[in-house]
Write a protein that holds these residues in place. Sequence first.
Motif, PDB file in Angstrom:
ATOM      1  N   CYS A 310      -0.921   5.950 -13.269  1.00 10.52           N
ATOM      2  CA  CYS A 310      -0.498   5.095 -12.158  1.00 10.52           C
ATOM      3  C   CYS A 310       1.000   5.257 -11.950  1.00 10.52           C
ATOM      4  O   CYS A 310       1.757   5.486 -12.903  1.00 10.52           O
ATOM      5  N   TRP A 312       4.231   3.344  -9.496  1.00 11.17           N
ATOM      6  CA  TRP A 312       4.587   2.337  -8.506  1.00 11.17           C
ATOM      7  C   TRP A 312       6.105   2.240  -8.401  1.00 11.17           C
ATOM      8  O   TRP A 312       6.847   2.607  -9.306  1.00 11.17           O
ATOM      9  N   LYS A 317       7.431  -1.357  -3.249  1.00 15.42           N
ATOM     10  CA  LYS A 317       6.156  -2.027  -3.550  1.00 15.42           C
ATOM     11  C   LYS A 317       4.949  -1.141  -3.242  1.00 15.42           C
ATOM     12  O   LYS A 317       3.891  -1.626  -2.845  1.00 15.42           O
ATOM     13  N   GLU A 318       5.114   0.152  -3.427  1.00 12.43           N
ATOM     14  CA  GLU A 318       4.011   1.096  -3.261  1.00 12.43           C
ATOM     15  C   GLU A 318       3.379   1.375  -4.625  1.00 12.43           C
ATOM     16  O   GLU A 318       4.075   1.543  -5.629  1.00 12.43           O
ATOM     17  N   VAL A 319       2.036   1.454  -4.631  1.00 19.80           N
ATOM     18  CA  VAL A 319       1.280   1.689  -5.863  1.00 19.80           C
ATOM     19  C   VAL A 319       0.342   2.869  -5.646  1.00 19.80           C
ATOM     20  O   VAL A 319      -0.305   2.967  -4.596  1.00 19.80           O
ATOM     21  N   SER A 342      -4.375   4.393  -3.224  1.00 17.49           N
ATOM     22  CA  SER A 342      -2.999   3.944  -3.067  1.00 17.49           C
ATOM     23  C   SER A 342      -3.010   2.558  -2.451  1.00 17.49           C
ATOM     24  O   SER A 342      -4.011   2.128  -1.856  1.00 17.49           O
TER      25      SER A 342
END
Length: 382
Positions: A310, A312, A317-319, A342
């Motif tokens: 993962c 981020w 604040k993007e994952v 995403s």
Amino acid sequence: MIASRSTRRRGLLLLVLLLGVPLFGCARSARTPAKPQPFVFRALNLRQQDAKGRPSWELTSPEARYDLQRRVATARQPRGVIYAAGKPRYRIQAGSGTVINDGEVIQLEGKVSIVVIGPQGATITGDRVRWTPSRSLIEISGRPIATDRSTRLTADRARFLIAEDKLELRGSPRLLQPGLNLLTREADWYPPSGNLKAAGPVLALRQQPGKPAQRLTASALEGNTREQVFDGIAPVQFLDPAAKTEIAAGRTRWNLEKQWISSAEPFTGRFDQLTVRGKALEANLADTTAFIPAGCDVRQPGEWLQANVCRWNWTSKEVQAQGAVRLEREANRQITRSEALSGQVGKDGTVEFVSPGARVFTELTVPPRAPGPARKRPPVSF
């Protein structure tokens, strides 16, 4: 044959007298002896050898006064060299100095500095120093400061154990860098190598322009000021109030130069409404990104995501989740599988995951119809 301490001291004194030319003698009267005047020498040169005949230390001064009765010499701008196994190790200098008992104790004052000889350039400074050559000990009582590259170490007091190349910092020791203030209970620093060992609790505060400081705590700290890499000993906690981020981990490495935090041990974290776990963690403080290289586990109200890796960004604040991604939702027991998902953290602190063009498989469990009276069929007309 090795000379006794008294013999060695006489050797030191003889060297002073040979090198100096007295400007004031001792005048005597037949009835009342005049008070002896201190000798003023053109130069002071003290040298000491170790048991193997190798140079141990030396001290010179362009001008000194010597009191024969007290066996005390006061020197102006003393300069010295401390040797290790016969080779120059440290260079020492001060504004003034007092040599007691022909070198048994040497007190230095006024911008005292002890410099590691060589390309490293690590330096120890202080206002007042008490040097005891026979004990290989230098005690610094006035504002001790150690510098190495861009790192400064300060404390209320310090002791330099010459034979061990160890500086003991006691009384609120701090490690300072631009934008960084690290506090610990006590610290030991080794100037030739730059190694540092600090006993906790350890608190590091990293300033952020216009934001609350980031905080890192640990039970102890080990590292190297020259390499600017330090290991926080578990338990380690990292807190970024501005990003609503908390991380709890085991042994964690902090690279100050690259602004990089990493841990090869399992960790848990909270990012707003997200609870995150993983088998390891890498975080880049400079661009506010984090990476879980194995065992990514992300949970939020009503959803549970698992993936191999993962990434981020706690600023944008993007994952992103990649590799055997499995997203389980409580609603309808929905299970989504994909190679990549995403998402974006919303205002409520949760993430809405979508597939960025990858194939998605979704399973739904539709709850059975609630029991009730059988529905009547309408009459059929022909």
